[in-house]
Design a protein around this motif. Structure first.
Motif, PDB file in Angstrom:
ATOM      1  N   THR A 240      22.970   8.990 107.874  1.00 15.51           N
ATOM      2  CA  THR A 240      24.195   9.784 107.745  1.00 15.51           C
ATOM      3  C   THR A 240      24.431  10.635 108.995  1.00 15.51           C
ATOM      4  O   THR A 240      25.565  10.762 109.446  1.00 15.51           O
ATOM      5  CB  THR A 240      24.152  10.715 106.504  1.00 15.51           C
ATOM      6  N   THR A 241      23.334  11.170 109.568  1.00 12.65           N
ATOM      7  CA  THR A 241      23.519  11.999 110.765  1.00 12.65           C
ATOM      8  C   THR A 241      24.069  11.164 111.917  1.00 12.65           C
ATOM      9  O   THR A 241      24.973  11.585 112.636  1.00 12.65           O
ATOM     10  CB  THR A 241      22.197  12.663 111.181  1.00 12.65           C
ATOM     11  N   GLU A 242      23.519   9.960 112.063  1.00 16.75           N
ATOM     12  CA  GLU A 242      23.994   9.099 113.141  1.00 16.75           C
ATOM     13  C   GLU A 242      25.478   8.798 112.983  1.00 16.75           C
ATOM     14  O   GLU A 242      26.242   8.793 113.942  1.00 16.75           O
ATOM     15  CB  GLU A 242      23.188   7.793 113.193  1.00 16.75           C
ATOM     16  N   LYS A 243      25.868   8.583 111.718  1.00 16.37           N
ATOM     17  CA  LYS A 243      27.265   8.263 111.461  1.00 16.37           C
ATOM     18  C   LYS A 243      28.155   9.471 111.796  1.00 16.37           C
ATOM     19  O   LYS A 243      29.160   9.344 112.498  1.00 16.37           O
ATOM     20  CB  LYS A 243      27.453   7.858 109.988  1.00 16.37           C
ATOM     21  N   SER A 244      27.723  10.650 111.324  1.00 21.18           N
ATOM     22  CA  SER A 244      28.495  11.871 111.577  1.00 21.18           C
ATOM     23  C   SER A 244      28.600  12.129 113.073  1.00 21.18           C
ATOM     24  O   SER A 244      29.643  12.515 113.588  1.00 21.18           O
ATOM     25  CB  SER A 244      27.828  13.082 110.936  1.00 21.18           C
ATOM     26  N   LEU A 245      27.479  11.868 113.748  1.00 22.66           N
ATOM     27  CA  LEU A 245      27.455  12.111 115.182  1.00 22.66           C
ATOM     28  C   LEU A 245      28.471  11.209 115.887  1.00 22.66           C
ATOM     29  O   LEU A 245      29.195  11.645 116.792  1.00 22.66           O
ATOM     30  CB  LEU A 245      26.047  11.846 115.721  1.00 22.66           C
ATOM     31  N   GLY A 246      28.545   9.996 115.428  1.00 25.26           N
ATOM     32  CA  GLY A 246      29.503   9.049 116.005  1.00 25.26           C
ATOM     33  C   GLY A 246      30.931   9.530 115.773  1.00 25.26           C
ATOM     34  O   GLY A 246      31.778   9.513 116.672  1.00 25.26           O
ATOM     35  N   ASP A 247      31.196   9.993 114.544  1.00 29.37           N
ATOM     36  CA  ASP A 247      32.560  10.400 114.180  1.00 29.37           C
ATOM     37  C   ASP A 247      32.950  11.748 114.796  1.00 29.37           C
ATOM     38  O   ASP A 247      34.100  11.979 115.152  1.00 29.37           O
ATOM     39  CB  ASP A 247      32.697  10.515 112.650  1.00 29.37           C
ATOM     40  N   GLY A 248      31.946  12.663 114.877  1.00 28.29           N
ATOM     41  CA  GLY A 248      32.296  14.044 115.232  1.00 28.29           C
ATOM     42  C   GLY A 248      31.799  14.503 116.585  1.00 28.29           C
ATOM     43  O   GLY A 248      31.723  15.702 116.856  1.00 28.29           O
ATOM     44  N   LEU A 249      31.478  13.537 117.431  1.00 27.27           N
ATOM     45  CA  LEU A 249      30.934  13.836 118.749  1.00 27.27           C
ATOM     46  C   LEU A 249      31.786  14.825 119.534  1.00 27.27           C
ATOM     47  O   LEU A 249      31.290  15.754 120.172  1.00 27.27           O
ATOM     48  CB  LEU A 249      30.800  12.514 119.526  1.00 27.27           C
ATOM     49  N   HIS A 250      33.101  14.662 119.414  1.00 27.56           N
ATOM     50  CA  HIS A 250      34.036  15.477 120.202  1.00 27.56           C
ATOM     51  C   HIS A 250      34.186  16.897 119.660  1.00 27.56           C
ATOM     52  O   HIS A 250      34.789  17.743 120.285  1.00 27.56           O
ATOM     53  CB  HIS A 250      35.399  14.790 120.226  1.00 27.56           C
ATOM     54  N   LEU A 251      33.638  17.131 118.482  1.00 27.06           N
ATOM     55  CA  LEU A 251      33.879  18.420 117.843  1.00 27.06           C
ATOM     56  C   LEU A 251      32.875  19.491 118.256  1.00 27.06           C
ATOM     57  O   LEU A 251      33.077  20.663 117.993  1.00 27.06           O
ATOM     58  CB  LEU A 251      33.856  18.275 116.309  1.00 27.06           C
ATOM     59  N   ILE A 252      31.724  19.060 118.833  1.00 24.43           N
ATOM     60  CA  ILE A 252      30.692  20.052 119.125  1.00 24.43           C
ATOM     61  C   ILE A 252      30.294  20.029 120.605  1.00 24.43           C
ATOM     62  O   ILE A 252      30.579  19.063 121.317  1.00 24.43           O
ATOM     63  CB  ILE A 252      29.436  19.866 118.238  1.00 24.43           C
ATOM     64  N   ALA A 253      29.602  21.080 120.994  1.00 26.30           N
ATOM     65  CA  ALA A 253      29.189  21.236 122.394  1.00 26.30           C
ATOM     66  C   ALA A 253      28.120  20.217 122.774  1.00 26.30           C
ATOM     67  O   ALA A 253      27.400  19.715 121.902  1.00 26.30           O
ATOM     68  CB  ALA A 253      28.649  22.649 122.614  1.00 26.30           C
ATOM     69  N   GLU A 254      28.017  19.924 124.062  1.00 26.54           N
ATOM     70  CA  GLU A 254      27.084  18.910 124.544  1.00 26.54           C
ATOM     71  C   GLU A 254      25.637  19.261 124.206  1.00 26.54           C
ATOM     72  O   GLU A 254      24.854  18.400 123.841  1.00 26.54           O
ATOM     73  CB  GLU A 254      27.243  18.759 126.048  1.00 26.54           C
ATOM     74  N   GLU A 255      25.296  20.579 124.334  1.00 25.66           N
ATOM     75  CA  GLU A 255      23.896  20.934 124.071  1.00 25.66           C
ATOM     76  C   GLU A 255      23.551  20.777 122.591  1.00 25.66           C
ATOM     77  O   GLU A 255      22.422  20.469 122.224  1.00 25.66           O
ATOM     78  CB  GLU A 255      23.560  22.353 124.567  1.00 25.66           C
ATOM     79  N   ASP A 256      24.562  20.938 121.727  1.00 26.23           N
ATOM     80  CA  ASP A 256      24.328  20.695 120.293  1.00 26.23           C
ATOM     81  C   ASP A 256      24.033  19.210 120.058  1.00 26.23           C
ATOM     82  O   ASP A 256      23.157  18.841 119.276  1.00 26.23           O
ATOM     83  CB  ASP A 256      25.547  21.125 119.478  1.00 26.23           C
TER      84      ASP A 256
END
Lengths: 606, 238, 132
Positions: free
Chosen positions: A531-547
């Motif tokens: 689920t994290t991988e999926k969220s990361l794919g979908d929401g990559l643009h929403l958070i800072a690079e270091e996050d």
């Protein structure tokens, strides 16, 4: 209706698949591989299954079981000839083989159940729901006892086996769905331990099996043995070492033989290297494809006889076959493809991965049973004739081989002596004339009311269901009363034993809390990673690079921990990942909420 | 259902086919699904294979039509489609599918088909059980002696080779005879169907019917004897 | 299923295989077949003074058919015509413990006995009337 999965319970590898949006898909594990090696090892930390267990083949050969499918539904006498090849020790109890692992003995269905449980858990982790129903595939040429044993394995694993389906016909379903094939097809299925050939007619969604034949003791295992025997002989003559009494080295040789065989499907030659004991150096040699092919030609030829017999039973000549489909890992060998092409006179199909096609087909059948797919129907046959023993030890056939199932046959029985109260019936399966050359399925005593000779008239109905499994009913024609018959299988577990094993399987699980905790924790970790991988794919643009970097680091730390055996360590990494991903979760929630609001009218919100 | 067959079946059979739906108790007469509650109905034990397929009791059957009907009924009865239904329906589906498969196997093969028809018409056929063909029997038993002789002989020797040649010639003659019998049966099939189509109830029609049945029985029996000795020949000389 | 040694013996070593000349005096020949399975059975008796002194058979068919005819010829020897008439297929079924699927073999043997007796009777009547 609850989801039904399709399972290919193979000699070497097993897979689980399900249907998604009209397409069958195999379910990958944490390592992204769909294949679970059919290996079970007893370690100090408990039982392990699959890739991890495979590592124990050489480390711990006496306590690592592979190719257990060869023992399903069999007695010890059936496998006498190959006992020497297996490092683990086999015994027999009540006509059923038992495998000794440490202090305990296990029946083949129990070992198979462990593999099934692994697949079940994998499916549960992937689909996020509990899985209790399955379609399991078996070689088409499996007899009643072997099918029953497979069903028992399912029950022990906590799965209701809704259907036992033949591997080649399962493959045809996958092909029929994907390639929209029509006409007469031959499915050549050469797996790790068994060979099957099925000839089918595909017309308007009906898959009618015309004939099937095979050998349940012929597969890649036999090829590996042939190569291993060559190495063994050469090691003996060249180095003066006899490794046949070293189980761990035997396993090394077997695995090296397998590796060489697989390699030679692509390469024309391969280097073989086997470490010898007591610092005696290495055995090395080059093996060419030509050498391999002449070594195993006889085995390949043995698959062609069943092909010819199936054609004969179907009343067809080779040129009447429109398409040939290859299934099973052993069909990767160029020599196999060449011989099949020569026999049928056409280039065989292998578009669908031969390791996955059976599981995919099982998923299609599962979908048919759950009412999802309604335009396809498989009409399969019973591979072996069913009969009873008659005078002089002769078998008299009641249901001929290649009869479409479900099938039934009725037989009237009476008495020869006044007051006789029972008639003994011995049920057999096979094609040989003499009872002793066929498979004994069961013996039972038909109860008869004490009457003058010839007066009782008991009608016995032999039924073969859509799984190819036999049941027997009897009814008294005089009174119209039916009688239930308790059939004691000749080579199977009794109902009571199966119940006991189901109980045990729960009990052992409870006893072994740690192992259970580990499995559950791993499952949780797997689910979180997905689920994290999926969220990361979908929401990559929403958070800072270091996050993003923090999440990636936590992900890989969890993946590493998951491979280990410490549930507490995994828990800790799960917590870390949840922590790191919190910002992402919040950002995504806000984002979806925002987008949700945009699409709605104010009146809908208030 | 097809009602073309009614003129040849007796009233009792029709009555048996009329029964109640096991589920809603409304009347069903031979249909496979209840009109009212759409539940599957068990194929009655009294239903013959021809009726099961909705075919008249004729011996010439178009294989394509038979197959199409078989597929259609398989879609109606196969247990795969009853997985979510009640236990009763599952059991009916199992029984019906098994009956359907037997029916298809029987009707698909012309020899099994005519054997089955003779069984159905047994009432009058039993009395016309033909006298055994003594000449054919003598021939078979003599041939069996030659076969025994060949089995005991040294196959490579001249005598063995000679016996083999004799047996091969015999096999050819017998196979030719079998083919002749099959042509004869085809003719009888046509005659039977024509007679049934006319549907006359005259005494002449009745005696023609008995003659055809008797001839079919005789040709079939002789064919079986010839076939079993051919099988023995093939098994011995390959 | 367990079978008595006697039955297995009839099956493996059938007695009285062979034949007499058909037109020999006192010989009756019964020739029967089972159209269901293609079995053919020829059973012959040799009669002297109303007593069956010898019997022979030739059978083309399965083991049960051979055992049934072997047993039938054993029973026939030493019996009078009248006694022979009483042999029933059920006696053979019982003696050999034949299963239902093989009952027709015993029927075949009974039919063969009946046919041989009838043939003898017919020939005997013929000779008597010719002598008159």
């Amino acid at each position: 209706m609850a989801r039904i999965v399709g399972i290919d319970l193979g000699t070497t590898n097993s897979l689980v698949a399900y249907m998604e949006n009209g397409r069958p898909r195999v379910i990958p594990g944490r390592n992204e591989r769909a294949i679970v090696p059919s290996v079970v090892a007893m370690t100090d930390n408990g039982l392990i299954v699959g890739d991890a267990a495979k590592e124990h083949l050489t480390r711990n050969p006496e306590r690592t079981v592979y190719s257990v499918k060869r023992f399903m539904g069999k007695g010890l006498a059936d496998v006498q000839g190959e006992l020497a090849y297996f490092p683990y020790s086999l015994t027999e109890q009540g006509g059923v083989i038992r495998i000794k692992l440490g202090e305990k003995t296990y029946s083949p269905p129990q070992i198979s159940a462990m593999i099934l449980k692994e697949l079940k858990q994998r499916a549960e982790a992937h689909l996020g729901e509990s899985i209790t129903k399955a379609v399991i595939t078996v070689p088409a040429y499996f007899n009643d006892s072997q099918r029953q044993a497979t069903k028992d394995a399912g029950m022990i694993a906590g799965l209701e086996v809704l259907r036992i389906i033949n591997e080649p016909t399962a493959a045809s379903l996958a092909y029929g769905l994907q390639e929209k094939t029509q006409g007469t097809i031959a499915v050549y299925d050469f797996g790790g331990g068994t060979f099957d050939i099925s000839i089918l007619k595909l017309k308007n969604g009906i898959f009618e099996v015309l004939a099937t034949n095979g050998d349940t003791h012929l597969g890649g295992d036999d090829i590996d043995r042939r190569i291993a025997d060559l190495f063994l002989t050469e090691i003996r003559s060249r180095h003066g070492v006899d490794l046949s009494s070293h189980p761990d080295h035997m396993q090394t040789i077997r695995l090296e033989a397998e590796r060489a065989k697989i390699g030679l499907s692509d390469a024309l030659k391969i280097q073989v290297s086997i470490e010898l004991p007591d610092n005696k150096g290495h055995f090395t040699r080059e093996l060419t494809r030509d050498q391999l092919e002449s070594l195993i030609m006889e085995i390949i030829e043995r698959t062609l006889t069943p092909c010819r017999m199936a054609l004969k039973d179907a009343g067809l000549s080779p040129d009447a076959i429109d398409e040939v489909v290859l299934v099973g890992g052993s069909t990767r060998m160029p020599i196999v493809r060449q011989r099949v092409q020569e026999l049928f006179g056409k280039t065989p199909h292998c578009e669908i991965n031969p390791d996955e096609v059976v599981a995919l087909g099982a998923a299609v059948q599962a979908d048919i049973l759950s009412g999802g797919t309604t335009d396809m129907l498989l009409l399969d046959v019973t591979p072996l004739s069913l009969g009873i023993e008659t005078m002089g030890g002769v078998m008299s056939s009641l249901i001929r081989r290649n009869t479409t199932i479900p099938a039934s046959a009725k037989e009237m029985f009476t008495t020869y002596v006044d007051g006789q109260t029972g008639v003994d019936i011995h049920i057999l399966q096979g094609e040989r004339e003499l009872a002793k050359d066929n498979r004994s399925l069961a013996k039972f005593r038909l109860k008869v009311p004490p009457l003058p000779a010839g007066v009782p008239r008991i009608e016995v109905t032999f039924l073969i269901d859509a799984n190819g499994i036999l049941s027997v009913k009897a009814s008294d024609m005089r009174t119209g009363l039916s009688q239930s018959i308790e059939v004691k299988p000749s080579y199977g577990l009794s109902d009571h034993e199966v119940e006991q094993m189901i109980e045990d399987s729960f009990k052992f699980a409870k006893d072994d809390v740690n192992a259970r905790k580990l499995i559950e924790t791993r499952l949780d970790a797997g689910a979180l990673i997905t689920t994290t991988e999926k969220s990361l794919g979908d929401g990559l643009h929403l958070i800072a690079e270091e996050d993003v970097a923090a999440i990636r680091a936590a992900l890989s730390a969890l993946a590493t921990a998951q491979e280990g055996n410490d549930p507490r360590a995994i828990r800790a990494r799960i917590a870390d990942l949840e922590q790191s991903a919190q910002r992402l979760t919040v950002a995504m929630l806000n984002d979806s909420l925002k987008r949700g609001l945009q699409g709605k009218k104010v009146s809908d919100i208030t | 259902m097809d009602h073309q067959h009614t003129h040849s079946s007796n009233p009792r059979e029709l009555q048996m086919a009329r029964s109640m739906c096991w589920h809603c108790q409304s009347e069903v007469s031979g249909e496979y699904f209840c009109d009212r509650c759409v539940k599957v109905q068990p194929v009655s034990k009294e239903t013959d294979y021809f009726t099961c397929f909705g075919f008249p009791r004729r011996l010439t059957i178009d294989p394509g039509k038979l197959e199409a009907k078989f597929y259609e009924l398989s879609r109606a009865f196969h247990p795969d489609f009853y997985q979510n239904k009640s236990e009763t329906e599952q059991s009916i589906s199992f029984g019906n599918a098994a009956t359907l498969n037997s029916a298809y196997r029987t009707l698909r093969d012309p020899i099994q088909r005519v054997e089955y028809l003779l069984d159905l018409e047994a009432g009058s056929v039993k009395e016309i059980r033909n006298s055994p063909p003594a000449d054919l029997f003598e021939e078979i038993l003599e041939l069996q002696d030659t076969l025994d002789e060949y089995r005991a002989s040294d196959r490579a020797s001249d005598a063995g080779q000679q016996l083999r040649t004799t047996l091969q010639a015999e096999q050819q003659t017998l196979e030719e005879r079998k083919r002749d019998m099959e042509t004869q049966l085809q003719q009888l099939f046509t005659d039977w169907d024509l007679l049934q189509d006319r549907g006359e109830a005259t005494s002449q029609a009745r005696s023609e019917r008995d003659r055809l049945l008797k001839q079919m029985r005789e040709t079939l029996s002789n064919r079986t004897y010839v076939k079993s000795i051919i099988n023995d020949l093939v098994a011995t000389i390959g | 299923m367990a079978y008595s040694d006697k039955v297995v013996d009839h099956f493996n070593n059938p007695r009285n295989m062979g034949s007499f000349k058909k037109d020999e005096e006192g010989v009756g020949t019964g020739m029967v077949g089972a159209p269901e399975c293609g079995d053919v059975m020829k059973l012959q008796i040799k009669v002297q003074n109303d007593m069956i002194v010898d019997a022979k058979f030739k059978t083309f068919g399965c083991g049960s058919a051979i055992a049934s005819s072997s047993l039938a010829t054993e029973w026939l020897k030493g019996k009078t015509i009248e006694e022979a008439q009483k042999i029933k297929n059920t006696d053979i079924v019982q003696e050999l413990n034949l299963p239902p699927v093989k009952i027709h073999c015993s029927v075949l043997a009974e039919d063969a006995i009946k046919a041989a007796l009838a043939d003898y009777q017919k020939k005997a009547d013929g000779t008597t009337s010719a002598a008159k």
